[in-house]
Write a protein that holds these residues in place. Structure first.
Motif, mmCIF file in Angstrom:
data_model
loop_
_atom_site.group_PDB
_atom_site.id
_atom_site.type_symbol
_atom_site.label_atom_id
_atom_site.label_comp_id
_atom_site.label_asym_id
_atom_site.label_seq_id
_atom_site.Cartn_x
_atom_site.Cartn_y
_atom_site.Cartn_z
ATOM 1 N N ALA A 62 7.371 -1.099 5.245
ATOM 2 C CA ALA A 62 7.213 -1.932 4.043
ATOM 3 C C ALA A 62 7.987 -1.334 2.870
ATOM 4 C CB ALA A 62 5.724 -2.049 3.699
ATOM 5 N N ALA A 63 7.943 -0.012 2.745
ATOM 6 C CA ALA A 63 8.676 0.648 1.669
ATOM 7 C C ALA A 63 10.182 0.453 1.826
ATOM 8 C CB ALA A 63 8.336 2.138 1.646
ATOM 9 N N GLU A 66 10.901 -2.876 0.403
ATOM 10 C CA GLU A 66 10.792 -2.898 -1.059
ATOM 11 C C GLU A 66 11.957 -2.182 -1.736
ATOM 12 O OE1 GLU A 66 6.903 -1.286 -1.674
ATOM 13 O OE2 GLU A 66 5.899 -3.222 -1.315
ATOM 14 N N PRO A 185 0.851 -0.464 1.627
ATOM 15 C CA PRO A 185 1.699 -1.574 1.174
ATOM 16 C C PRO A 185 0.871 -2.759 0.697
ATOM 17 C CG PRO A 185 1.580 -1.549 3.556
ATOM 18 C CD PRO A 185 0.839 -0.322 3.088
ATOM 19 N N ASN A 186 1.466 -3.587 -0.161
ATOM 20 C CA ASN A 186 0.750 -4.796 -0.581
ATOM 21 C C ASN A 186 0.757 -5.811 0.567
ATOM 22 O OD1 ASN A 186 3.027 -6.741 -0.813
ATOM 23 N ND2 ASN A 186 3.720 -5.355 -2.437
ATOM 24 N N THR A 189 4.118 -7.763 1.477
ATOM 25 C CA THR A 189 5.155 -6.973 2.141
ATOM 26 C C THR A 189 4.735 -6.629 3.564
ATOM 27 O OG1 THR A 189 5.704 -5.986 -0.004
ATOM 28 C CG2 THR A 189 6.655 -4.964 1.940
#
Length: 565
Positions: A62-63, A66, A185-186, A189
């Motif tokens: 996820a990062a 982002e 993570p949100n 995402t």
């Protein structure tokens, strides 16, 4: 048709190959074996179950998104054996990105070439290890980092590179801390991670490693999910691994030995990955085997010998060991005997392969006779074929020597961005030409007898003479250079450079040449021995190389152990 048998074998597969991706298999284990031990990083003090590892991988994937990275992007990993290495690779694979293995021993020029060769968009590094100051080298290569903001990096040396991520708690201008990327993570995402993961094709590239079967400058060997999952599956089946096994992996993760034979074999069987340290140390490895109750242990023969010779060896309880792999160099009979008896590895196996074949094509079985484990590299593995050909491409009669070629699911996708080199190594019928000279016997056992190529194997590290020769020829006092491998008791082989000097040159020393190499090429490529010539013997090509190697052995007082690698 003649009744004479030819040098061709095909591995019968009684169990099917798998059509899954790396990310799918990891998530499967997290679902069916959530509390099973997945990974232990002994030096960092980390222990993760399959469920915990899966969650960390989701967070890092996820990062990546982002940060603006996308499926298909290349993320280079420049670090030693650490849990972060595994996370970085698994997270990239989960969303269809491609991890790129950079040798931790590389220097600035080698790093720059590697990143540009694959147009890497992200680079993940550790701060330092022993004499390698990764932060210093990266800051020197990318001075733009000092004034970079939070946005994408723009650098002259590697135009494609946009993100540099560093391991460790300290902060460095222009770099992102790896630990910050592991935050939960949100939901949006994370949902995108799941959606992208479902779209990854198992024939898509998963990993790039630098190698070259032709023996020249390393190229980006591109391996797919199908390549590495199924080769790991094959290795694990040969070793009879299960979720009850714990595999000690002191071999480098940036090699197929660590990544595929280690991590992927564990991933396909639910076995635990045990990293004893960032780099191989005999004591660390012995401690890890005893503390974690490891059942399998990997290494090159020199690594096993170092453990057996350690002054504290007798004090360790290694009775949990059952199996493992020795590869990278021939195993001396005395070492094999001690590994089987003093280390309890009665089911130790021998493996042969190359990066381009993901890597294993031949391997001994756990119940093979010891003589076969000593004198051969085993038999062809299931779902693969092998043949031995002469210089005209014809299959030779059984028992005769020729070039070994292999074919199957394990053959690489190709060299990244280099279709011409790919077609020189993989022919139109998808046979991979290994460049090794071999012989097959009637039972299908393969003996490697030499090399069509001249790769030097130093402690399991592949070294390509041409790359070093090209660099040495750039020295103003050198007319020509020929690099050969000579035997070494501890490492198997080391580099010997034969230098033809410019006319009238008499002051150049071995130390001066080694210093010339030190800041530009990896430490393991620096010549151990340097021999000077006013002029080379009147020969060329391989004949000259053989001649210079023979002279080097004689002058250095070294004995040729015979055979190939």
């Amino acid at each position: 048709m003649s009744g004479q048998r030819l040098s061709y074998v095909c591995g019968a597969g009684t169990e099917p190959l798998w059509g899954v991706t790396v990310g799918e298999q990891l998530h499967h284990l997290a679902t069916v074996w959530p509390e099973g031990l997945a990974l232990v990083d002994c030096q960092q003090g980390r222990r993760w179950t399959w469920s915990e590892l899966d969650q960390q991988v989701d967070a890092l994937a996820a990062a990546y998104l982002e940060l603006g990275l996308e499926p298909g992007d290349r993320v280079a990993i420049w670090m030693m054996n650490r849990s972060e290495w595994a996370l970085a690779m698994f997270a990239a694979a989960r969303i269809g990105m491609v991890s790129v293995n950079v040798n931790p021993g590389a220097r600035k020029a080698e790093l720059e070439r590697s990143l540009n060769r694959v147009q890497a968009r992200a680079l993940i590094i550790q701060d330092q290890f022993k004499s390698s100051d990764y932060l210093k080298m990266v800051n020197e290569l990318f001075p733009e980092l000092a004034s970079a903001g939070e946005g994408a990096l723009r650098c002259e040396a590697v135009p494609s590179l946009e993100r540099v991520i560093r391991v460790g708690s300290a902060s460095t201008p222009g770099m992102i801390n790896f630990s910050e990327l592991l935050r939960a993570p949100n939901a949006d995402t994370l949902e995108r991670v799941r959606s992208l993961s479902a779209l990854v094709d198992f024939d898509a590239p998963a990993n790039i490693q630098f190698s070259n079967a032709m023996g020249g400058e390393p190229a980006g060997t591109t391996l797919t999910h199908h390549n590495i999952i199924n080769n790991g599956l094959t290795v694990g089946r040969t070793l009879r691994l299960s979720e009850e096994d714990r595999v000690c992996i002191p071999v480098p993760l940036f090699h197929c030995f660590g990544l595929v034979m280690g991590n992927m074999a564990c991933l396909t069987h639910g076995s635990a990955m045990i990293y004893p340290g960032e780099a191989f140390e005999p004591l660390d490895t012995l401690q890890a085997v005893q503390k974690e109750g490891c059942t399998a242990l990997y290494g090159v023969p020199a690594m096993f010998k170092a453990m057996l010779d350690h002054e504290e060896f007798a004090g360790f309880d290694l009775s949990t060991l059952r199996t493992g792999i020795m590869a990278g160099a021939p195993c001396p009979p005395d070492t094999m005997d001690q590994v089987m008896n003093r280390m309890h590895m009665t089911e130790v196996t021998i493996g042969y392969g190359m990066t381009e074949s993901s890597p294993i094509s031949f391997m001994s079985d756990v119940d093979d006779a010891v003589e076969h484990r000593l004198s051969t590299v085993g038999t062809i593995r299931p779902h693969q074929e092998a043949k031995i050909i002469d210089s005209e491409g014809r299959i030779v009669p059984l028992g005769e020597v020729g070039e070994l070629c292999v074919r199957g699911y394990n053959v690489m996708r190709g060299y990244w961005g280099d279709p011409d080199l790919t077609t020189r190594v993989v022919d139109t019928a998808r046979w991979l030409h290994t460049g090794d000279l071999a012989r097959l016997d009637e039972a299908g056992y393969c003996r490697i007898v030499g090399g069509v190529k001249d790769v030097i194997i130093r402690g399991g590290e592949n070294i390509y003479p041409q790359e070093i020769e090209d660099y040495l020829r750039g020295h103003p006092r050198v007319r020509d250079a020929v690099v050969v491998g000579v035997p070494d008791e501890r490492l198997g082989e080391v580099v010997c450079a034969c230098m033809e000097l410019q006319s009238g040159e008499e002051t150049l020393t071995a130390q001066m040449l080694q210093d010339y190499c030190r800041e530009q090429i990896a430490h393991f490529k620096i010549p151990r021995y340097v021999r000077f010539y006013a002029s080379f013997p009147s020969s060329t090509g391989r004949a000259l190389k053989f001649m210079l190697r023979d002279e080097s052995l004689k002058d250095l007082g070294l004995r040729d152990p015979g055979g190939g690698h």
